[in-house]
Structure formats: C-alpha cells, structure tokens
Design a protein around this motif. Structure first.
Motif, PDB file in Angstrom:
ATOM      1  N   LEU A   1       8.855   6.945   5.798  1.00 23.62           N
ATOM      2  CA  LEU A   1       8.874   5.746   6.645  1.00 23.62           C
ATOM      3  C   LEU A   1      10.248   5.085   6.630  1.00 23.62           C
ATOM      4  O   LEU A   1      10.693   4.526   7.649  1.00 23.62           O
ATOM      5  CB  LEU A   1       7.810   4.761   6.172  1.00 23.62           C
TER       6      LEU A   1
ATOM      7  N   ILE B   1       5.760   9.096   1.045  1.00 20.93           N
ATOM      8  CA  ILE B   1       5.402   8.311   2.230  1.00 20.93           C
ATOM      9  C   ILE B   1       6.431   7.220   2.483  1.00 20.93           C
ATOM     10  O   ILE B   1       6.894   7.019   3.620  1.00 20.93           O
ATOM     11  CB  ILE B   1       3.993   7.693   2.050  1.00 20.93           C
TER      12      ILE B   1
ATOM     13  N   ALA C   1       6.450  11.901   5.740  1.00 24.47           N
ATOM     14  CA  ALA C   1       5.394  10.897   5.622  1.00 24.47           C
ATOM     15  C   ALA C   1       4.026  11.454   6.006  1.00 24.47           C
ATOM     16  O   ALA C   1       3.026  11.201   5.327  1.00 24.47           O
ATOM     17  CB  ALA C   1       5.732   9.683   6.484  1.00 24.47           C
TER      18      ALA C   1
ATOM     19  N   THR D   1      -1.213   5.501   8.463  1.00 26.28           N
ATOM     20  CA  THR D   1       0.199   5.773   8.184  1.00 26.28           C
ATOM     21  C   THR D   1       0.640   7.044   8.892  1.00 26.28           C
ATOM     22  O   THR D   1       1.709   7.097   9.519  1.00 26.28           O
ATOM     23  CB  THR D   1       0.420   5.924   6.667  1.00 26.28           C
TER      24      THR D   1
END
Length: 401
Positions: free
Chosen positions: A286, A282, A324, A221
């Motif tokens: 995103l 997160i 993020a 990620t």
C-alpha cells in the motif's frame, strides 16, 4: 490433507498449470473482446453502446455466479462445480459464435459469464491443496500472471481480430476451456472440497464469513489495491488513444510493456514473502501505491501528460498491487479454511464490485483523467493503510483481553 489432496500436491507443475489456466480464463473473455467492438457493432447493426452493455452484463453475470458457486463448492466439491462451469461457459461462447442477432449474442454472452464464475475456485483450490508459504507463493504468482493477462489481452484481441474476425476470441476461449476441462478431469479428485459435507445454506454461509471483521478487512484491502490497477486498464484507452493519439497497435504494445512490469512486482513480492510477515507486506504494498500516486501528481504537474508521466508511476503501483494483494488474499483465506469456496466467492465479488465502481467513477469524471487517477491511487492506498491499522489495533485489543 486427505490422500487425494496429497496425490494432487505431488504433481505440482501440472497443478500450478491448471491454476494458471483458470486465472487466464477468468480475465480473458472481458478484455480480449475490446478491440472487436467496431466489428461487433457493424455485424449486429447495433451502436457501440449496445456492445459495451454486453461487457457490463458479463461482469454482472460473473458476480452473480460467484455468489452461488462458492458455497455450492463447499458442499458438492470443487471438481463438480468447475466442470459444470467450464461446460456452461463453453456453451455460451459457442452460442456467441453462431449468434445471428444482437439479442441472441447478448443472451449467450450472459450464459458464458455465468459459467466463468467457476474460475473463482482457483483460490479455494490453493487453500485446499497447499499449505503455509506455498499458498502465498502461489497467490503471488497468480496475481502477477493475472495482471499480465489483463494487460496483454487487448494485444491478443487485436491480433485475433485481424486474423479471425470478432469470432476469434470466442473460438480461442472454447479451445482453452476444453483443455482446462480435460486437465481438471485428470488432476482433480471427486472428493476435492474444502470441508465435510454439510447442509447447503447460502445465507448462513455468507453470514459466517462476512461477520468476521478481519476477513472483510483483508478482502477489502485486496479490492482497494486491485481497483488501482483495474482503473488504469479501463481508462487507458481514453488517455492513450483519445488524448495521446496512439494507434490501436501502439496502445496494445504500451499495455504489454505495463503488463511485463507485473513480473518485476511478482519477483519483489516473492522475496519479501520470505523475509517479512504478511501484515508488513500489505503495508509495504500500500505504501508503494501511495508513492505511485504522489509521483504521478508531481510528474503531471511539472511535465504534463505523457507516456512517461503515466506509465512510470503505474509501474511502481503495479509492484505495490502485487505485494499487497497476495498477502491480503492469504490472510483472508486463512480465516475460514473449512469454507474456502464461500471465502473465495465473497472476496472475489467484493473485488469485482469495487473495481468496477472505481473505474466507472474515474472514467465518468469531468476532471483531468490523469489527475483523477493519481488522486485515486492516493485515496485508495490511504484507505487501505487506515483499514489495516484498525485490524492491528483490534488484534492488540484482543491480545490484551
């Protein structure tokens, strides 16, 4: 924490300053040399493609070095590896300054890269020396500063090239490295390490951390978010200089303005870190990257290519990247606190590889660069959201069992 760690944690301003310098030296040698390509090409009587090769090999050298440094630091301690790495990097930079041929320069550039791999230990040091929310706040701060350093490095490189020639960036690196070496000697204890001494086994160390799905998902990620920012930095000369006909000075100032947006992104991330959990951070980050991609698609289709249609969405993307990445770093590093060095190296190599591949794919595409960048933001953010949805699903499944 051990007593040495407590003593270091009480000197927080100096400790944070050391971590900040490690972050700077981790990105400084790559982008700052870009404005010196013509001068290097002329000095060594080599085409620009050969000079570009030195950047590519520098990236490979850092990646290979980090694979070794992380597990080694879990056994030998952070301080030993950091001091060795700084020394090797300074020797490499010194060799570049005195190189009298292209191949000699290339050799010492790789030596510098191998030493620079030690700067990945900043993540392990955060894990060793701080706890709880302090870790996340520091990671937000360092991610913010890292983005600023990447963005302003071309401007610094332009100034150093005008003032000192192509050797300027290497001389400044040597001075900075000497300062970090002295700081590390004073601040870090010999016992600073992430775990009790154990037998060194690289394969077993990486197998342990990489076999954990959540660990890999969180680092991936972070890599996806970083790739959005890094891709823009790599292709920005192709858009701003080649297509919009910016001068090198105007190009550097444009990136400086973009880099300052990281300050806003860091401020937002700091506020959110105190109000929502890491997983929500997160998703929020995103989501902002996805919004930036959609915004860029809309602006470019209606208004065409301009500084506004390029930088405005990227400022939104910057906020998302900062939010993020910091949260993902914390979640990943908390999976194996006793193997902080190995964890940091595994994640950094993943980030480096994905960022390089993504930026290379965009720069080589025959499609419109702005359109390709916008689609990249949308695709990478959707992949990140899907990956974290899978993490949440697996976590709920484990709770149900």
């Amino acid at each position: 924490m051990t007593d040495p760690q407590n003593r270091l944690a009480t000197r927080k301003p100096a400790t944070v300053g050391l971590l900040l310098m490690l972050t700077l030296l981790g990105v400084f040698p790559i982008d700052v040399v870009l404005p010196s390509f013509p001068a290097l090409s002329e000095h060594f009587q080599s085409p620009s493609s050969d000079i570009a090769l030195s950047v590519s090999l520098f990236a490979v050298g850092i990646a290979l070095s980090q694979l070794l440094i992380g597990p080694l630091s879990d056994v030998m301690g952070r301080k030993n590896l950091l001091l060795i790495g700084i020394t090797v990097a300074a020797i490499g930079a010194t060799g570049c300054v005195f190189a009298d041929s292209y191949w000699t320069f290339l050799f010492f550039r790789v030596v510098q890269a191998l030493g620079c791999g030690c700067f990945v230990l900043s993540q392990a040091l955060i894990q060793d020396l701080f706890t709880g929310r302090e870790q996340q706040r520091l990671r937000i701060f360092l991610v913010t500063c890292g983005g600023i350093f990447i963005s302003v490095s071309p401007l610094a490189g332009t100034g150093l090239q005008s003032w000192m020639g192509w050797r300027g960036s290497f001389l400044v690196f040597i001075v900075l490295a000497m300062g970090v070496f002295a700081s590390a000697c004073l601040l870090l204890e010999r016992s600073t390490a992430g775990s009790q001494p154990r037998r060194l086994n690289f394969i077993a160390a990486y197998r342990t951390v990489c076999a954990d799905f959540s660990f890999m998902a969180y680092w991936l990620t972070s890599a996806l978010a970083f790739s959005c920012h890094f891709s823009f930095i790599v292709i920005s000369p192709l858009i701003l200089i080649d297509q919009l006909h910016f001068s090198p000075e105007a190009f550097s100032l444009a990136l400086l303005g973009y880099g300052l947006a990281y300050i806003g992104g860091g401020a937002v991330a700091s506020v959110l870190s105190n109000r929502i959990d890491s997983q929500t951070q997160i998703i929020t980050g995103l989501g902002l990257i996805l919004s930036a991609g959609v915004l860029m698609l809309g602006l470019s289709s209606h208004l065409g290519l301009s500084v506004t249609t390029l930088l405005l969405p990227m400022i939104v993307c910057t906020a998302g990247t900062t939010i993020a990445r910091a949260a993902a770093h914390t979640q990943a590093m908390n999976r194996f606190p006793e193997r902080a060095g190995t964890s940091a190296s595994a994640g950094s190599v993943l980030i480096f590889i994905l960022g390089g591949l993504t930026s290379a794919a965009i720069s080589l595409t025959p499609l419109d660069l702005q359109l390709t960048l916008a689609l990249c933001l949308v695709l990478l953010s959707l992949l990140g959201l899907a990956l974290n949805a899978l993490v949440r699903h697996r976590y709920k499944g484990l709770l149900a069992d």
